[in-house]
Design a protein around this motif. Sequence first.
Motif, PDB file in Angstrom:
ATOM      1  N   ILE A 323       0.838  -1.211   0.000  1.00 31.23           N
ATOM      2  CA  ILE A 323       0.000   0.000   0.000  1.00 31.23           C
ATOM      3  C   ILE A 323       0.869   1.255   0.000  1.00 31.23           C
ATOM      4  CG2 ILE A 323      -1.587   1.346   1.456  1.00 31.23           C
ATOM      5  CD1 ILE A 323      -2.729  -1.534   2.221  1.00 31.23           C
ATOM      6  N   LEU A 324       1.910   1.242   0.833  1.00 29.31           N
ATOM      7  CA  LEU A 324       2.824   2.395   0.857  1.00 29.31           C
ATOM      8  C   LEU A 324       3.468   2.586  -0.515  1.00 29.31           C
ATOM      9  CD1 LEU A 324       4.551   1.829   4.343  1.00 29.31           C
ATOM     10  CD2 LEU A 324       2.765   3.500   3.792  1.00 29.31           C
ATOM     11  N   ARG A 325       3.859   1.478  -1.162  1.00 24.74           N
ATOM     12  CA  ARG A 325       4.488   1.568  -2.487  1.00 24.74           C
ATOM     13  C   ARG A 325       3.508   2.102  -3.519  1.00 24.74           C
ATOM     14  NH1 ARG A 325       6.568   3.036  -6.127  1.00 24.74           N
ATOM     15  NH2 ARG A 325       7.747   1.965  -7.760  1.00 24.74           N
ATOM     16  N   LEU A 326       2.261   1.662  -3.449  1.00 25.20           N
ATOM     17  CA  LEU A 326       1.235   2.127  -4.373  1.00 25.20           C
ATOM     18  C   LEU A 326       1.078   3.647  -4.294  1.00 25.20           C
ATOM     19  CD1 LEU A 326      -0.656   0.565  -6.337  1.00 25.20           C
ATOM     20  CD2 LEU A 326      -2.445   0.801  -4.624  1.00 25.20           C
ATOM     21  N   ASN A 327       1.240   4.189  -3.072  1.00 21.42           N
ATOM     22  CA  ASN A 327       1.127   5.630  -2.853  1.00 21.42           C
ATOM     23  C   ASN A 327       2.477   6.346  -2.931  1.00 21.42           C
ATOM     24  OD1 ASN A 327      -1.737   5.831  -2.367  1.00 21.42           O
ATOM     25  ND2 ASN A 327      -1.375   4.707  -0.474  1.00 21.42           N
ATOM     26  N   ASN A 328       3.509   5.592  -3.356  1.00 20.51           N
ATOM     27  CA  ASN A 328       4.863   6.131  -3.478  1.00 20.51           C
ATOM     28  C   ASN A 328       5.391   6.717  -2.164  1.00 20.51           C
ATOM     29  OD1 ASN A 328       6.990   6.138  -5.262  1.00 20.51           O
ATOM     30  ND2 ASN A 328       6.711   8.284  -5.809  1.00 20.51           N
ATOM     31  N   GLU A 329       4.993   6.106  -1.054  1.00 24.86           N
ATOM     32  CA  GLU A 329       5.478   6.536   0.263  1.00 24.86           C
ATOM     33  C   GLU A 329       6.604   5.602   0.712  1.00 24.86           C
ATOM     34  OE1 GLU A 329       2.289   6.937   3.133  1.00 24.86           O
ATOM     35  OE2 GLU A 329       0.922   7.675   1.582  1.00 24.86           O
ATOM     36  N   THR A 330       7.455   6.091   1.583  1.00 26.40           N
ATOM     37  CA  THR A 330       8.573   5.293   2.099  1.00 26.40           C
ATOM     38  C   THR A 330       8.071   3.973   2.683  1.00 26.40           C
ATOM     39  OG1 THR A 330       9.976   7.196   2.592  1.00 26.40           O
ATOM     40  CG2 THR A 330      10.389   5.203   3.882  1.00 26.40           C
ATOM     41  N   ASN A 331       8.668   2.871   2.224  1.00 26.07           N
ATOM     42  CA  ASN A 331       8.333   1.571   2.824  1.00 26.07           C
ATOM     43  C   ASN A 331       9.582   0.788   3.231  1.00 26.07           C
ATOM     44  OD1 ASN A 331       9.237   0.670   0.348  1.00 26.07           O
ATOM     45  ND2 ASN A 331       7.372  -0.407  -0.226  1.00 26.07           N
ATOM     46  N   VAL A 332      10.760   1.375   3.048  1.00 24.55           N
ATOM     47  CA  VAL A 332      12.005   0.772   3.524  1.00 24.55           C
ATOM     48  C   VAL A 332      12.803   1.835   4.274  1.00 24.55           C
ATOM     49  CG1 VAL A 332      14.163  -0.389   2.884  1.00 24.55           C
ATOM     50  CG2 VAL A 332      12.074  -0.875   1.600  1.00 24.55           C
ATOM     51  N   LEU A 333      13.221   1.497   5.486  1.00 24.74           N
ATOM     52  CA  LEU A 333      13.941   2.451   6.334  1.00 24.74           C
ATOM     53  C   LEU A 333      15.449   2.218   6.238  1.00 24.74           C
ATOM     54  CD1 LEU A 333      11.667   2.208   9.516  1.00 24.74           C
ATOM     55  CD2 LEU A 333      11.695   4.062   7.825  1.00 24.74           C
ATOM     56  N   ALA A 334      16.164   3.263   5.815  1.00 27.47           N
ATOM     57  CA  ALA A 334      17.622   3.170   5.689  1.00 27.47           C
ATOM     58  C   ALA A 334      18.283   2.875   7.033  1.00 27.47           C
ATOM     59  CB  ALA A 334      18.174   4.473   5.105  1.00 27.47           C
ATOM     60  N   SER A 335      17.671   3.358   8.121  1.00 29.09           N
ATOM     61  CA  SER A 335      18.245   3.123   9.452  1.00 29.09           C
ATOM     62  C   SER A 335      18.227   1.635   9.806  1.00 29.09           C
ATOM     63  CB  SER A 335      17.488   3.926  10.513  1.00 29.09           C
ATOM     64  OG  SER A 335      16.113   3.591  10.515  1.00 29.09           O
ATOM     65  N   ALA A 336      17.323   0.876   9.166  1.00 29.34           N
ATOM     66  CA  ALA A 336      17.222  -0.568   9.416  1.00 29.34           C
ATOM     67  C   ALA A 336      18.111  -1.375   8.477  1.00 29.34           C
ATOM     68  CB  ALA A 336      15.776  -1.024   9.269  1.00 29.34           C
ATOM     69  N   THR A 337      18.190  -0.948   7.208  1.00 31.82           N
ATOM     70  CA  THR A 337      18.904  -1.761   6.213  1.00 31.82           C
ATOM     71  C   THR A 337      20.317  -1.275   5.918  1.00 31.82           C
ATOM     72  OG1 THR A 337      18.150  -0.447   4.322  1.00 31.82           O
ATOM     73  CG2 THR A 337      16.709  -2.258   5.052  1.00 31.82           C
ATOM     74  N   GLY A 338      20.597  -0.007   6.249  1.00 29.20           N
ATOM     75  CA  GLY A 338      21.921   0.541   5.953  1.00 29.20           C
ATOM     76  C   GLY A 338      22.054   1.112   4.554  1.00 29.20           C
ATOM     77  N   SER A 339      20.938   1.304   3.833  1.00 32.30           N
ATOM     78  CA  SER A 339      21.010   1.878   2.488  1.00 32.30           C
ATOM     79  C   SER A 339      21.239   3.388   2.555  1.00 32.30           C
ATOM     80  CB  SER A 339      19.735   1.558   1.701  1.00 32.30           C
ATOM     81  OG  SER A 339      18.601   2.067   2.361  1.00 32.30           O
ATOM     82  N   LEU A 340      21.444   3.989   1.401  1.00 31.52           N
ATOM     83  CA  LEU A 340      21.798   5.403   1.346  1.00 31.52           C
ATOM     84  C   LEU A 340      20.709   6.307   1.906  1.00 31.52           C
ATOM     85  CD1 LEU A 340      23.461   5.555  -2.194  1.00 31.52           C
ATOM     86  CD2 LEU A 340      24.616   5.805   0.012  1.00 31.52           C
ATOM     87  N   HIS A 341      19.445   5.943   1.685  1.00 32.42           N
ATOM     88  CA  HIS A 341      18.336   6.768   2.173  1.00 32.42           C
ATOM     89  C   HIS A 341      17.056   5.938   2.229  1.00 32.42           C
ATOM     90  CE1 HIS A 341      17.104   6.934  -2.064  1.00 32.42           C
ATOM     91  NE2 HIS A 341      18.322   7.351  -2.365  1.00 32.42           N
ATOM     92  N   ASP A 342      16.051   6.439   2.950  1.00 30.00           N
ATOM     93  CA  ASP A 342      14.728   5.807   2.950  1.00 30.00           C
ATOM     94  C   ASP A 342      14.203   5.789   1.518  1.00 30.00           C
ATOM     95  OD1 ASP A 342      14.947   5.779   5.700  1.00 30.00           O
ATOM     96  OD2 ASP A 342      13.505   7.383   6.040  1.00 30.00           O
ATOM     97  N   HIS A 343      13.396   4.800   1.194  1.00 32.24           N
ATOM     98  CA  HIS A 343      12.873   4.767  -0.178  1.00 32.24           C
ATOM     99  C   HIS A 343      11.592   3.960  -0.267  1.00 32.24           C
ATOM    100  CE1 HIS A 343      14.810   0.692  -0.789  1.00 32.24           C
ATOM    101  NE2 HIS A 343      15.638   1.194   0.105  1.00 32.24           N
ATOM    102  N   SER A 344      10.932   4.083  -1.422  1.00 37.71           N
ATOM    103  CA  SER A 344       9.715   3.335  -1.715  1.00 37.71           C
ATOM    104  C   SER A 344      10.096   2.229  -2.691  1.00 37.71           C
ATOM    105  CB  SER A 344       8.657   4.265  -2.314  1.00 37.71           C
ATOM    106  OG  SER A 344       7.421   3.603  -2.408  1.00 37.71           O
TER     107      SER A 344
END
Length: 349
Positions: A323-344
């Motif tokens: 649902i978050l992806r459908l609305n293009n809202e953040t659904n992955v937290l960089a603080s949890a995965t270590g990626s460059l930034h939060d993203h959808s």
Amino acid sequence: MTIYKAIGLMSGTSLDGLDICFAKFWKENSDWKFEIIKAETIPYPKILEEQLRNSIHLSSEDLLALHSEYGFYLGKITNDFIKRNQLSEIDLIASHGHTVFHQPQRKFTLQIGDGRAIKLQTKTPVIYDFRSQDVLLGGNGAPLVPIGDEMLFSDYDACLNLGGFSNISFKINDKRIAFDIAPVNIVLNKLAQELGKNYDENGDLAKKGEINIQLLEQLNSLEFYSLSHPKSLGIEWCNENIFPLFSGIENVDLLATFTEHAAEQISKIFNIHQFNKVLFTGGGTYNRFLIEKIKNKTQTEIIIPEKEIIDFKEALIFAFMGILRLNNETNVLASATGSLHDHSSGIIA
């Protein structure tokens, strides 16, 4: 008020079946709420279970064929689930897929089960491949459920999932971090299966064994446990670091030792962070012997919720991520995965 209805599909590393969760989600005063309407675990046919278990060894052609075949299987099973429960007004299906490879340090992860095949079968929008984008952004591609912990289960100091691997998510300085703690069912189930059981029910087999102190020390001293987060585990890591240590030891003793090891690693995290209460979910929550061991090693209150949440929290959260992806809202937290930034994240079919 907009109400979203979504189906989440989750196949865990322990391969005990496909979790399907149909839930509705809505916002109240900017807080997300949910209700699970129907949820089931569909055991895999023996042949498919073996194919998925051995998928890591397939040739590229056979793996691509399984990617399609498993996608159509997911579509068929989801259709059956929809018809059997007379579900309607489904906004989307979110599918995790089955993890074959997970090597974020080499910038790839692979979850098979082609989302386009699910879409062709169900005639419903499908969101799939939630992990690859995070890995390309320098993240671990895991764990992903912390977004759901943050937005749906914020009443607890931490959320622990006891599945193939144990993973935890919690807040530090207003940022939600998450990481894998240790293998659990990926190891315990394999040992139980060698004794003719699907899994170690209630930890009864482990209870009969004796702890091998030398092995326990070897396990506890593995480098992974001293690394700082974010960090994640995969079957490849177990094949390289865990199983080679097991030779020459009786299975019941291995079960006893590994259960002790998992309990020690989990309670150590609880004690370091001094949690008051932690929500437990995942199949390992039914392992009474493991739960008792964790309780005996920590002051933290262990909250075991209703069966629906224990069994289907991950599938529920993938539906929510869709649902978050459908609305293009953040659904992955960089603080949890270590990626460059939060993203959808997630491909929309």
